[in-house]
Every structure is written in C-alpha cells, then in structure tokens.
Scaffold this motif. Sequence first.
Motif, PDB file in Angstrom:
ATOM      1  N   ILE A   1       6.323 -49.690 -22.404  1.00 33.24           N
ATOM      2  CA  ILE A   1       6.264 -49.992 -23.788  1.00 33.24           C
ATOM      3  C   ILE A   1       6.825 -49.272 -24.511  1.00 33.24           C
ATOM      4  O   ILE A   1       6.475 -49.316 -25.966  1.00 33.24           O
ATOM      5  CB  ILE A   1       4.624 -50.457 -23.897  1.00 33.24           C
ATOM      6  N   LYS A   2       7.566 -48.364 -24.206  1.00 31.60           N
ATOM      7  CA  LYS A   2       8.316 -47.483 -25.161  1.00 31.60           C
ATOM      8  C   LYS A   2       9.682 -47.474 -25.477  1.00 31.60           C
ATOM      9  O   LYS A   2      10.439 -47.077 -26.344  1.00 31.60           O
ATOM     10  CB  LYS A   2       7.938 -46.076 -24.498  1.00 31.60           C
ATOM     11  N   GLY A   3      10.450 -48.384 -24.928  1.00 28.77           N
ATOM     12  CA  GLY A   3      11.939 -48.587 -24.861  1.00 28.77           C
ATOM     13  C   GLY A   3      12.831 -47.947 -24.386  1.00 28.77           C
ATOM     14  O   GLY A   3      12.498 -47.071 -23.457  1.00 28.77           O
ATOM     15  N   TRP A   4      13.784 -48.095 -24.325  1.00 26.94           N
ATOM     16  CA  TRP A   4      15.305 -47.526 -23.588  1.00 26.94           C
ATOM     17  C   TRP A   4      15.439 -46.150 -24.049  1.00 26.94           C
ATOM     18  O   TRP A   4      15.766 -45.592 -22.801  1.00 26.94           O
ATOM     19  CB  TRP A   4      16.512 -48.186 -24.193  1.00 26.94           C
ATOM     20  N   LEU A   5      14.761 -45.389 -24.837  1.00 27.12           N
ATOM     21  CA  LEU A   5      14.985 -43.984 -24.998  1.00 27.12           C
ATOM     22  C   LEU A   5      14.136 -43.189 -23.914  1.00 27.12           C
ATOM     23  O   LEU A   5      14.340 -42.186 -23.284  1.00 27.12           O
ATOM     24  CB  LEU A   5      14.853 -43.529 -26.493  1.00 27.12           C
ATOM     25  N   ALA A   6      12.959 -43.963 -23.723  1.00 26.05           N
ATOM     26  CA  ALA A   6      11.952 -43.120 -22.939  1.00 26.05           C
ATOM     27  C   ALA A   6      12.345 -42.650 -21.612  1.00 26.05           C
ATOM     28  O   ALA A   6      12.636 -43.385 -20.684  1.00 26.05           O
ATOM     29  CB  ALA A   6      10.839 -43.702 -23.148  1.00 26.05           C
ATOM     30  N   GLY A   7      12.104 -41.224 -21.554  1.00 24.87           N
ATOM     31  CA  GLY A   7      12.207 -40.812 -19.959  1.00 24.87           C
ATOM     32  C   GLY A   7      10.814 -40.587 -19.191  1.00 24.87           C
ATOM     33  O   GLY A   7      10.048 -41.574 -19.165  1.00 24.87           O
ATOM     34  N   THR A   8      10.284 -39.500 -19.134  1.00 16.50           N
ATOM     35  CA  THR A   8       9.109 -39.273 -18.561  1.00 16.50           C
ATOM     36  C   THR A   8       8.496 -37.976 -19.279  1.00 16.50           C
ATOM     37  O   THR A   8       9.141 -37.449 -19.961  1.00 16.50           O
ATOM     38  CB  THR A   8       9.117 -38.737 -17.275  1.00 16.50           C
TER      39      THR A   8
ATOM     40  N   ALA B   1       2.002 -39.530 -15.388  1.00 21.11           N
ATOM     41  CA  ALA B   1       3.015 -39.856 -15.987  1.00 21.11           C
ATOM     42  C   ALA B   1       3.912 -40.619 -15.527  1.00 21.11           C
ATOM     43  O   ALA B   1       4.641 -40.589 -14.384  1.00 21.11           O
ATOM     44  CB  ALA B   1       3.632 -38.494 -16.187  1.00 21.11           C
ATOM     45  N   PRO B   2       4.069 -42.036 -16.283  1.00 17.65           N
ATOM     46  CA  PRO B   2       5.099 -42.909 -15.676  1.00 17.65           C
ATOM     47  C   PRO B   2       6.542 -42.415 -16.088  1.00 17.65           C
ATOM     48  O   PRO B   2       6.714 -41.471 -16.823  1.00 17.65           O
ATOM     49  CB  PRO B   2       4.815 -44.147 -16.641  1.00 17.65           C
ATOM     50  N   SER B   3       7.538 -42.929 -15.390  1.00 18.43           N
ATOM     51  CA  SER B   3       8.869 -42.590 -15.489  1.00 18.43           C
ATOM     52  C   SER B   3       9.335 -43.792 -15.986  1.00 18.43           C
ATOM     53  O   SER B   3       9.674 -44.815 -15.165  1.00 18.43           O
ATOM     54  CB  SER B   3       9.664 -41.979 -14.526  1.00 18.43           C
ATOM     55  N   TYR B   4       9.894 -44.277 -17.324  1.00 16.73           N
ATOM     56  CA  TYR B   4      10.162 -45.186 -18.039  1.00 16.73           C
ATOM     57  C   TYR B   4      11.534 -45.489 -17.616  1.00 16.73           C
ATOM     58  O   TYR B   4      12.467 -44.510 -17.344  1.00 16.73           O
ATOM     59  CB  TYR B   4      10.172 -45.193 -19.402  1.00 16.73           C
ATOM     60  N   ASN B   5      12.094 -46.783 -17.831  1.00 19.76           N
ATOM     61  CA  ASN B   5      13.543 -47.285 -17.346  1.00 19.76           C
ATOM     62  C   ASN B   5      13.687 -47.027 -15.883  1.00 19.76           C
ATOM     63  O   ASN B   5      15.070 -46.996 -15.430  1.00 19.76           O
ATOM     64  CB  ASN B   5      14.362 -46.648 -18.303  1.00 19.76           C
TER      65      ASN B   5
END
Length: 325
Positions: free
Chosen positions: A229-236, A250-254
């Motif tokens: 839910i944090k968008g394309w910029l988010a890593g971890t 901790a999730p790893s987004y994208n």
Amino acid sequence: MTSRRAGTLIELMIVISTISTMGTLLLPAIQLARESSRVNACRNNLHQVGIALANYESAHRHFPRGAEGRYDRLLSPTIMYGLSWWADTLPYFEAADIADRLDRRGANTGWVHLNAHNGKLAHGFAPSHWFCPSSSVDRFVKSSDYQIAAPSYAGISGATSHEGFAESRVNRCCRSEGEISAGGVLIPNDVIRSRQITDGLGSTLLVGEQSDFAYTAAGQPTKIGAAFIKGWLAGTVTLGVPPHYIDWLAPSYNLTTVRYRLNEHRYDLPGIYIDVGANNPLLSPHPGVVNLLYCDGSVRAVNDSLELDVLKSLATRDDSALFAP
C-alpha cells in the motif's frame, strides 16, 4: 396493397432479426479481438520495463536491488525504508529529471509519508507502460497527501521452499505465514550479476504481472499488487539478504516470491496479504495467461496451466545447480 404492406413488415422484421443475430454472434469476436489487443499492449509494456532493466544492467554490470533497506544512525536509530528497483530504472524510462532530483540519502527515502521531498516528486507520476490496459485495479495509492502510482508489475525475487522445492535462501516473512527468497534476480538488499544467472537469461524470470484482484472466501475483491500500500518507491525496512533477512515482519514492496501457480486468485492462503504478502501470486485479467518478462528482455504470455515446479524453476536463477548431484 394491404398484402404488400404486410409482406414489407415481415421482411423488415426478418432483417432486424438477422442483424440482431449477427450482432450477437459478432460481439464475442469483437471482445476477443479487443482483449487480444490489450494482451499485446501489456506485453509491450513489460518489454519497455525489460529494456530499462537491460540498460541499467549494461551500465552498472548488475541488476538493481529489488528492495533496499537503509540504516544511518545519524538520521535514525532504527532501520529506514529504502527505494525499490523502480527508482533505479527511472533514467532508462526517460524520467531522468525525477531520478536526478530523487532523495537517495535522506531518511525513509522509499516511503513518501515520511519523506515529503520524494512524495512531491512522485505525486501523480505514472508512466503508461507501468500499467496493464486490461486491469481494473486502482493505479494509485494515497500516502499522506500524495497520489503514488502502484504499477501492475512485480519484481520476482525467487521461489519458496514449499512443495519440496530445493531452495535454502529463504526466510519467514511478512505477517502472513509467507516466505521470502533471494534465489531470483530482483532480491532484497543485494544485486545480482548476469554471470550469477546460470540457468540462462532466457530461462529466468525478472518481472511478472500482478494486475488483477484476489478474492476472499466471501467473494470480496482484494488488491494484492506488490506496490500496495506504499507505491512504486517503497523498498523494505529491514537489512539482510535471505536467509539472513533480519526482520521477518518487514515486507519487501514491489517484489514477490513465487509460491503459487499463475492466476491463483484465492486471497485466504498463507503468504498472501494486502500489505504486502511475500507470496502474492502472479495474476492477470487476461483469460488463461499471465505476461512474464525474462532476463533476456523477452516477454511471453504464459498459460496459467503451467506446472508450479516449472514456474518456481523459472523464478530461480540457478536451480540447475540446486538440483545437481
């Protein structure tokens, strides 16, 4: 004359009926043609993503980090959000103006709720080739006062060790009985070079579609794209590379780690979660197929009947070594 008028009316009704029947028959064909066009457009979008990643690899001699966590004790006593692989591809999407101004050294660079500078840059930025044209999933997420794009495509970090698959580079992850892997190419907190992809660039997955909804047992559609839910910029927001991934919460987004077959739409499965499950499946609204990008830049519409062990093998950069005697 009365007979002739009656005949003309009957003829008109026959013509109308014929046209209606023809329309009924043609409509599915028209819809099929439109969907075929959208599938091809989606494939072309992924091809553009592949070109950007290939150009990045050519310039840096490695693929980007899939998701980055940051620690700088001068900025914060705790680990902070870093950027995702999307941020590294910006110069190769003709978005160098944003890439050059992006804050990469400040606090929480990957979460605009805590980094207003990057929030202002990313607000409303949404290249068309980040989205599957068949998808009805929202293209933006709201974070603080910013509308941040949530692309239809997820980086592939590897495969889980479930169902007997031989993978040891995994950690428990993300609050939903998930497992995150570093056996793929876009992985947390590290970079992969082409020479490490021993299965071959054309046999190893890089990015795949997450452009449709999953559904709860009650039939409720749920967004499970890797950018929610944090968008394309988010890593971890953790450090370490599986199997040494420090904070399992901790999730790893994208990113996603392959655990389920293509087009697995059931939400109520382990490892699937809206924010963001480590094992959210690759799925699409295209009937019977999911578009997948390989490390050589090729894009294929893969039938969703593909066996799971084959899909896991494709998601792993060196599974031939894992299975070697």
